[in-house]
Every structure is written in C-alpha cells, then in structure tokens.
Write a protein that holds these residues in place. Structure first.
Motif, PDB file in Angstrom:
ATOM      1  N   SER A 197       0.844  -1.198   0.000  1.00  0.00           N
ATOM      2  CA  SER A 197       0.000   0.000   0.000  1.00  0.00           C
ATOM      3  C   SER A 197       0.878   1.246   0.000  1.00  0.00           C
ATOM      4  CB  SER A 197      -0.931   0.012   1.209  1.00  0.00           C
ATOM      5  OG  SER A 197      -0.265   0.466   2.361  1.00  0.00           O
ATOM      6  N   PRO A 198       0.350   2.377  -0.516  1.00  0.00           N
ATOM      7  CA  PRO A 198       1.137   3.618  -0.505  1.00  0.00           C
ATOM      8  C   PRO A 198       1.620   4.020   0.893  1.00  0.00           C
ATOM      9  CG  PRO A 198      -0.767   3.868  -1.927  1.00  0.00           C
ATOM     10  CD  PRO A 198      -0.928   2.547  -1.216  1.00  0.00           C
ATOM     11  N   ALA A 199       0.783   3.835   1.902  1.00  0.00           N
ATOM     12  CA  ALA A 199       1.177   4.204   3.269  1.00  0.00           C
ATOM     13  C   ALA A 199       2.318   3.319   3.758  1.00  0.00           C
ATOM     14  CB  ALA A 199      -0.017   4.104   4.209  1.00  0.00           C
ATOM     15  N   SER A 200       2.214   2.016   3.557  1.00  0.00           N
ATOM     16  CA  SER A 200       3.273   1.106   3.994  1.00  0.00           C
ATOM     17  C   SER A 200       4.559   1.344   3.227  1.00  0.00           C
ATOM     18  CB  SER A 200       2.823  -0.349   3.822  1.00  0.00           C
ATOM     19  OG  SER A 200       1.777  -0.644   4.717  1.00  0.00           O
ATOM     20  N   THR A 201       4.436   1.609   1.935  1.00  0.00           N
ATOM     21  CA  THR A 201       5.610   1.873   1.109  1.00  0.00           C
ATOM     22  C   THR A 201       6.350   3.106   1.606  1.00  0.00           C
ATOM     23  OG1 THR A 201       4.550   0.858  -0.803  1.00  0.00           O
ATOM     24  CG2 THR A 201       6.393   2.322  -1.251  1.00  0.00           C
ATOM     25  N   MET A 202       5.608   4.152   1.979  1.00  0.00           N
ATOM     26  CA  MET A 202       6.236   5.376   2.460  1.00  0.00           C
ATOM     27  C   MET A 202       6.949   5.149   3.798  1.00  0.00           C
ATOM     28  SD  MET A 202       4.684   9.209   3.077  1.00  0.00           S
ATOM     29  CE  MET A 202       4.430   9.742   1.403  1.00  0.00           C
ATOM     30  N   LEU A 203       6.445   4.218   4.600  1.00  0.00           N
ATOM     31  CA  LEU A 203       7.043   3.939   5.906  1.00  0.00           C
ATOM     32  C   LEU A 203       8.390   3.226   5.814  1.00  0.00           C
ATOM     33  CD1 LEU A 203       4.004   2.767   8.061  1.00  0.00           C
ATOM     34  CD2 LEU A 203       5.487   4.709   8.531  1.00  0.00           C
ATOM     35  N   LYS A 204       8.615   2.510   4.727  1.00  0.00           N
ATOM     36  CA  LYS A 204       9.816   1.680   4.600  1.00  0.00           C
ATOM     37  C   LYS A 204      11.088   2.522   4.674  1.00  0.00           C
ATOM     38  CE  LYS A 204       7.582  -1.887   1.931  1.00  0.00           C
ATOM     39  NZ  LYS A 204       7.289  -2.395   0.611  1.00  0.00           N
ATOM     40  N   GLY A 205      11.968   2.123   5.589  1.00  0.00           N
ATOM     41  CA  GLY A 205      13.274   2.739   5.691  1.00  0.00           C
ATOM     42  C   GLY A 205      13.323   4.119   6.314  1.00  0.00           C
ATOM     43  N   ARG A 206      12.246   4.573   6.913  1.00  0.00           N
ATOM     44  CA  ARG A 206      12.227   5.912   7.521  1.00  0.00           C
ATOM     45  C   ARG A 206      11.763   5.812   8.974  1.00  0.00           C
ATOM     46  NH1 ARG A 206      10.819  10.209   4.010  1.00  0.00           N
ATOM     47  NH2 ARG A 206      11.100  11.562   5.821  1.00  0.00           N
ATOM     48  N   LYS A 207      12.227   6.726   9.775  1.00  0.00           N
ATOM     49  CA  LYS A 207      11.771   6.813  11.160  1.00  0.00           C
ATOM     50  C   LYS A 207      10.396   7.468  11.171  1.00  0.00           C
ATOM     51  CE  LYS A 207      12.889   8.813  15.602  1.00  0.00           C
ATOM     52  NZ  LYS A 207      13.671   9.822  16.297  1.00  0.00           N
ATOM     53  N   ALA A 208       9.436   6.805  11.798  1.00  0.00           N
ATOM     54  CA  ALA A 208       8.066   7.325  11.847  1.00  0.00           C
ATOM     55  C   ALA A 208       7.517   7.191  13.262  1.00  0.00           C
ATOM     56  CB  ALA A 208       7.172   6.568  10.881  1.00  0.00           C
ATOM     57  N   ALA A 209       6.681   8.147  13.627  1.00  0.00           N
ATOM     58  CA  ALA A 209       6.042   8.109  14.939  1.00  0.00           C
ATOM     59  C   ALA A 209       4.707   8.829  14.867  1.00  0.00           C
ATOM     60  CB  ALA A 209       6.934   8.771  15.983  1.00  0.00           C
ATOM     61  N   PRO A 210       3.742   8.383  15.661  1.00  0.00           N
ATOM     62  CA  PRO A 210       2.486   9.124  15.748  1.00  0.00           C
ATOM     63  C   PRO A 210       2.654  10.312  16.684  1.00  0.00           C
ATOM     64  CG  PRO A 210       2.388   7.196  17.149  1.00  0.00           C
ATOM     65  CD  PRO A 210       3.723   7.158  16.449  1.00  0.00           C
TER      66      PRO A 210
ATOM     67  N   GLY B  69      -1.756   6.516  24.647  1.00  0.00           N
ATOM     68  CA  GLY B  69      -2.188   5.118  24.707  1.00  0.00           C
ATOM     69  C   GLY B  69      -3.328   4.772  23.762  1.00  0.00           C
ATOM     70  N   THR B  70      -3.531   5.582  22.739  1.00  0.00           N
ATOM     71  CA  THR B  70      -4.657   5.370  21.826  1.00  0.00           C
ATOM     72  C   THR B  70      -4.307   4.526  20.604  1.00  0.00           C
ATOM     73  OG1 THR B  70      -4.160   7.393  20.626  1.00  0.00           O
ATOM     74  CG2 THR B  70      -5.694   7.575  22.491  1.00  0.00           C
ATOM     75  N   LYS B  71      -3.031   4.281  20.374  1.00  0.00           N
ATOM     76  CA  LYS B  71      -2.543   3.548  19.198  1.00  0.00           C
ATOM     77  C   LYS B  71      -3.044   4.187  17.903  1.00  0.00           C
ATOM     78  CE  LYS B  71      -2.284  -0.728  21.800  1.00  0.00           C
ATOM     79  NZ  LYS B  71      -2.834  -2.064  21.953  1.00  0.00           N
ATOM     80  N   PRO B  72      -2.631   5.426  17.656  1.00  0.00           N
ATOM     81  CA  PRO B  72      -3.100   6.145  16.460  1.00  0.00           C
ATOM     82  C   PRO B  72      -2.578   5.534  15.167  1.00  0.00           C
ATOM     83  CG  PRO B  72      -1.464   7.433  17.639  1.00  0.00           C
ATOM     84  CD  PRO B  72      -1.722   6.220  18.466  1.00  0.00           C
ATOM     85  N   ARG B  73      -3.313   5.789  14.086  1.00  0.00           N
ATOM     86  CA  ARG B  73      -2.951   5.278  12.765  1.00  0.00           C
ATOM     87  C   ARG B  73      -2.493   6.358  11.803  1.00  0.00           C
ATOM     88  NH1 ARG B  73      -7.693   1.278  11.064  1.00  0.00           N
ATOM     89  NH2 ARG B  73      -8.069   0.321  13.074  1.00  0.00           N
ATOM     90  N   ILE B  74      -2.129   7.503  12.324  1.00  0.00           N
ATOM     91  CA  ILE B  74      -1.516   8.550  11.518  1.00  0.00           C
ATOM     92  C   ILE B  74      -0.058   8.615  11.977  1.00  0.00           C
ATOM     93  CG2 ILE B  74      -1.530  10.983  10.845  1.00  0.00           C
ATOM     94  CD1 ILE B  74      -4.134   9.647  10.096  1.00  0.00           C
ATOM     95  N   PHE B  75       0.854   8.418  11.036  1.00  0.00           N
ATOM     96  CA  PHE B  75       2.276   8.395  11.363  1.00  0.00           C
ATOM     97  C   PHE B  75       2.987   9.531  10.633  1.00  0.00           C
ATOM     98  CE2 PHE B  75       0.757   4.131  12.075  1.00  0.00           C
ATOM     99  CZ  PHE B  75       1.333   3.812  13.284  1.00  0.00           C
ATOM    100  N   TYR B  76       3.957  10.114  11.305  1.00  0.00           N
ATOM    101  CA  TYR B  76       4.711  11.244  10.750  1.00  0.00           C
ATOM    102  C   TYR B  76       6.168  10.819  10.554  1.00  0.00           C
ATOM    103  CZ  TYR B  76       0.589  13.853  11.877  1.00  0.00           C
ATOM    104  OH  TYR B  76      -0.711  14.289  11.925  1.00  0.00           O
ATOM    105  N   LEU B  77       6.636  10.965   9.334  1.00  0.00           N
ATOM    106  CA  LEU B  77       8.028  10.692   9.010  1.00  0.00           C
ATOM    107  C   LEU B  77       8.849  11.931   9.314  1.00  0.00           C
ATOM    108  CD1 LEU B  77       7.632   8.966   5.542  1.00  0.00           C
ATOM    109  CD2 LEU B  77       7.875   7.857   7.767  1.00  0.00           C
ATOM    110  N   THR B  78      10.003  11.719   9.910  1.00  0.00           N
ATOM    111  CA  THR B  78      10.874  12.849  10.223  1.00  0.00           C
ATOM    112  C   THR B  78      12.183  12.733   9.463  1.00  0.00           C
ATOM    113  OG1 THR B  78      11.701  11.676  12.159  1.00  0.00           O
ATOM    114  CG2 THR B  78       9.906  13.240  12.501  1.00  0.00           C
TER     115      THR B  78
END
Length: 184
Positions: free
Chosen positions: A156-169, A175-184
C-alpha cells in the motif's frame, strides 16, 4: 479486515494547507471549523531555525477514547470492509452531548452546525473510499507528503512510504494507538 491509516512526510509537507481546503470543500465543513488542520513547529536557534509542518486530523485510533464514552454508539469503529475498522460517526444517532469531543486527546472533533449540530471529524472521506478513491487530502497534496492505505499491506502507498524511515504518531503517550504516522 484492513487497517487503514496515513503516513505524512514532514520533510515533504510545505504547509500549503491544500489538504485543509480539499477536506473543507469535499466535506462541506463550515467556516472556522476543521476536519483537518496544519500546525507548525519551530526548532533551532536564530539564525538556524527550522519549521516542521504537521497535517493533522482524527487519528482513527486502535484504542479510541471517543468510542466508549458515546452513550448512543454514534461514535463507533466501522465494521464495513471498505472502511477498514476506522473510527466513524453515525450522525443519525448523535445526541449532541459532546462527550466524544471532550474525550479526543487530539482535538480532532467539533460540533457541526451544518449537520444539525452533531459531532463531526475526519472520516477518511468514507464516501470516497466507497468509490475506491483516496481521501481528498491525500489526493490533492502537491508534494505527495500524504500517503493513505492499509498499514498491514506492504504494497500500500502508506506502507511503502514507511519503509526505511523513522516514523512516529503524535501523542503516542496517550495510549490510543493512532494510525496517523509522521516521518521525520
């Protein structure tokens, strides 16, 4: 069932607010209200300052605090396949008590006067997802800083963007386990 989410690349976001405008138009959001917003963070010391932009919205949490406080079940986790267990609002069941607005630690909800004063928030453009389209905010981003898709699907586009980058909500400590992640 899919686990839909977004990944936002803070190095690509230019703070143009195209996502906000697209969301407001697509979802008939009244002036002064927002389903999506862009916030800025300044870091560094003069003369070496840096701005980081965060396109924010409902985080469609895996542990949403807004759902259990709703007395009518208007705030709920969808069981519809095309919505992938996202947090949704059934406007017909909302009694305008504002408990969900108060429970959201992300300040992502508001009472919408254009919809009988019921609670409103980002729903990942559920009507667009039903048509096989991406949310309006992701579709208009001029720098492609917003990727949407199934976080459990490596293609998926979201998973592809996550690959190899540091990401955090944002607000990981809630403690909500959000599904929006920010790449830095």
């Amino acid at each position: 069932m899919s686990r839909l989410g977004m990944v936002i690349d803070t190095r690509q976001c230019i703070g143009c607010e195209g996502c906000v405008v697209a969301c407001n138009i697509e979802n008939d959001v009244p002036p002064g209200e927002r389903r999506c917003r862009v916030t800025t963070e300044t870091s560094g010391r003069f003369p070496r300052l840096a701005l980081t932009f965060y396109s924010q919205r409902c985080n469609h949490c895996d542990e949403p605090p807004c759902v259990p406080v709703c007395p009518t079940g208007a705030s709920h986790v969808s069981q519809l396949p095309h919505l992938g267990k996202t947090v949704q609002i059934n406007a017909a069941r909302c009694i305008r008590c504002k408990l969900c607005v108060e429970a959201c630690p992300y300040d992502a909800r508001f009472m919408n006067p254009r919809r009988r004063g019921v609670a409103d928030k980002c729903d990942f453009c559920a009507h667009r997802l039903a048509q096989g389209l991406t949310p309006a905010c992701a579709s208009v981003c001029p720098t492609k800083a917003i990727a949407f898709g199934d976080l459990d699907d490596p293609a998926s586009p979201a998973s592809t963007m996550l690959k190899g980058r540091k990401a955090a909500p944002l607000g990981a400590g809630f403690g909500t386990k959000p599904r929006i992640f920010y790449l830095t």
